[in-house]
Write a protein that holds these residues in place. Structure first.
Motif, mmCIF file in Angstrom:
data_model
loop_
_atom_site.group_PDB
_atom_site.id
_atom_site.type_symbol
_atom_site.label_atom_id
_atom_site.label_comp_id
_atom_site.label_asym_id
_atom_site.label_seq_id
_atom_site.Cartn_x
_atom_site.Cartn_y
_atom_site.Cartn_z
ATOM 1 N N ILE A 53 4.617 5.662 -5.379
ATOM 2 C CA ILE A 53 4.656 5.723 -6.843
ATOM 3 C C ILE A 53 3.644 6.724 -7.370
ATOM 4 C CG2 ILE A 53 4.205 4.371 -8.945
ATOM 5 C CD1 ILE A 53 5.472 1.977 -7.469
ATOM 6 N N LEU A 54 2.461 6.760 -6.778
ATOM 7 C CA LEU A 54 1.449 7.732 -7.190
ATOM 8 C C LEU A 54 1.913 9.163 -6.916
ATOM 9 C CD1 LEU A 54 -1.414 7.958 -8.350
ATOM 10 C CD2 LEU A 54 -2.258 7.952 -6.006
ATOM 11 N N MET B 146 0.816 -1.199 0.000
ATOM 12 C CA MET B 146 0.000 0.000 0.000
ATOM 13 C C MET B 146 0.860 1.264 0.000
ATOM 14 S SD MET B 146 -3.033 1.092 -0.009
ATOM 15 C CE MET B 146 -3.908 2.571 0.308
ATOM 16 N N GLU C 44 3.983 1.512 -1.003
ATOM 17 C CA GLU C 44 4.689 1.625 -2.282
ATOM 18 C C GLU C 44 3.796 2.206 -3.362
ATOM 19 O OE1 GLU C 44 6.439 -2.045 -3.400
ATOM 20 O OE2 GLU C 44 7.712 -2.141 -1.623
ATOM 21 N N THR C 45 2.536 1.842 -3.367
ATOM 22 C CA THR C 45 1.589 2.388 -4.340
ATOM 23 C C THR C 45 1.404 3.885 -4.141
ATOM 24 O OG1 THR C 45 0.428 0.269 -4.306
ATOM 25 C CG2 THR C 45 -0.720 2.128 -5.295
ATOM 26 N N MET C 46 1.319 4.294 -2.889
ATOM 27 C CA MET C 46 1.172 5.729 -2.609
ATOM 28 C C MET C 46 2.430 6.500 -2.999
ATOM 29 S SD MET C 46 -0.835 5.489 1.035
ATOM 30 C CE MET C 46 -0.503 7.150 1.456
#
Length: 94
Positions: free
Chosen positions: A7-8, A1, A3-5
Protein backbone atom coordinates in the motif's frame (compact mmCIF):
# COMPACT_ATOMS: atom_id res chain seq x y z
CA UNK A 1 3.66 -6.22 7.02
CA UNK A 2 3.80 -7.04 3.31
CA UNK A 3 0.37 -5.48 2.72
CA UNK A 4 1.49 -2.27 4.40
CA UNK A 5 4.56 -2.10 2.19
CA UNK A 6 2.48 -2.72 -0.93
CA UNK A 7 0.00 0.00 0.00
CA UNK A 8 2.85 2.38 0.78
CA UNK A 9 4.43 1.64 -2.60
CA UNK A 10 1.08 2.36 -4.29
CA UNK A 11 1.03 5.73 -2.55
CA UNK A 12 4.56 6.48 -3.76
CA UNK A 13 3.64 5.50 -7.32
CA UNK A 14 0.62 7.81 -7.12
CA UNK A 15 2.90 10.63 -5.97
CA UNK A 16 5.31 9.91 -8.82
CA UNK A 17 2.43 10.07 -11.30
CA UNK A 18 1.31 13.39 -9.78
CA UNK A 19 4.82 14.81 -10.16
CA UNK A 20 4.90 13.58 -13.77
CA UNK A 21 1.57 15.28 -14.50
CA UNK A 22 3.05 18.49 -13.10
CA UNK A 23 6.06 18.02 -15.44
CA UNK A 24 3.70 17.57 -18.39
CA UNK A 25 1.88 20.80 -17.56
CA UNK A 26 4.90 22.93 -16.66
CA UNK A 27 7.62 21.18 -18.69
CA UNK A 28 10.09 23.60 -20.22
CA UNK A 29 10.37 21.66 -23.47
CA UNK A 30 8.52 19.07 -25.51
CA UNK A 31 11.05 16.26 -24.87
CA UNK A 32 10.56 16.75 -21.12
CA UNK A 33 6.82 16.31 -21.60
CA UNK A 34 7.33 13.14 -23.66
CA UNK A 35 9.62 11.72 -20.98
CA UNK A 36 7.04 12.53 -18.29
CA UNK A 37 4.35 10.72 -20.31
CA UNK A 38 6.60 7.68 -20.58
CA UNK A 39 7.25 7.85 -16.85
CA UNK A 40 3.50 7.87 -16.19
CA UNK A 41 3.16 4.72 -18.29
CA UNK A 42 5.93 2.94 -16.39
CA UNK A 43 4.54 3.99 -13.01
CA UNK A 44 1.04 2.95 -14.05
CA UNK A 45 2.24 -0.50 -15.10
CA UNK A 46 4.13 -0.88 -11.81
CA UNK A 47 1.16 0.32 -9.77
CA UNK A 48 -1.23 -2.09 -11.47
CA UNK A 49 1.23 -4.95 -10.90
CA UNK A 50 1.42 -4.13 -7.20
CA UNK A 51 -2.36 -3.83 -7.04
CA UNK A 52 -2.61 -7.26 -8.66
CA UNK A 53 -0.24 -8.70 -6.06
CA UNK A 54 -2.25 -7.03 -3.31
CA UNK A 55 -5.48 -8.63 -4.56
CA UNK A 56 -3.77 -11.95 -5.26
CA UNK A 57 -5.04 -12.26 -8.82
CA UNK A 58 -3.57 -12.59 -12.30
CA UNK A 59 -6.49 -10.83 -13.98
CA UNK A 60 -4.63 -7.57 -14.51
CA UNK A 61 -1.73 -9.01 -16.52
CA UNK A 62 -3.47 -8.32 -19.83
CA UNK A 63 -4.05 -4.72 -18.78
CA UNK A 64 -0.40 -4.37 -17.81
CA UNK A 65 0.70 -5.71 -21.19
CA UNK A 66 -1.68 -3.42 -23.08
CA UNK A 67 -0.63 -0.29 -21.20
CA UNK A 68 3.05 -1.16 -21.61
CA UNK A 69 2.70 -1.62 -25.37
CA UNK A 70 0.65 1.57 -25.81
CA UNK A 71 3.08 3.60 -23.70
CA UNK A 72 6.05 2.34 -25.72
CA UNK A 73 4.42 2.99 -29.09
CA UNK A 74 3.24 6.46 -28.09
CA UNK A 75 6.71 7.38 -26.84
CA UNK A 76 8.29 6.23 -30.11
CA UNK A 77 5.67 8.09 -32.17
CA UNK A 78 6.08 11.33 -30.23
CA UNK A 79 9.87 11.15 -30.44
CA UNK A 80 9.67 10.60 -34.17
CA UNK A 81 7.28 13.54 -34.46
CA UNK A 82 9.67 15.78 -32.53
CA UNK A 83 12.60 14.70 -34.69
CA UNK A 84 11.01 14.84 -38.16
CA UNK A 85 7.71 16.68 -37.86
CA UNK A 86 5.70 13.75 -39.25
CA UNK A 87 5.03 10.28 -37.94
CA UNK A 88 4.28 8.37 -41.13
CA UNK A 89 5.97 9.43 -44.34
CA UNK A 90 4.33 8.66 -47.67
CA UNK A 91 6.55 8.37 -50.70
CA UNK A 92 4.82 9.66 -53.79
CA UNK A 93 5.67 8.38 -57.22
CA UNK A 94 5.32 11.18 -59.77
Amino acid sequence: MIETMLILSLVFFALAIAVSVYRIIRGPSLPDRVLAMDLIGVNLVSGIAIFSILLGTKAFFDVILLIGILAFISTIALCKFIERGVIIEYKRNR
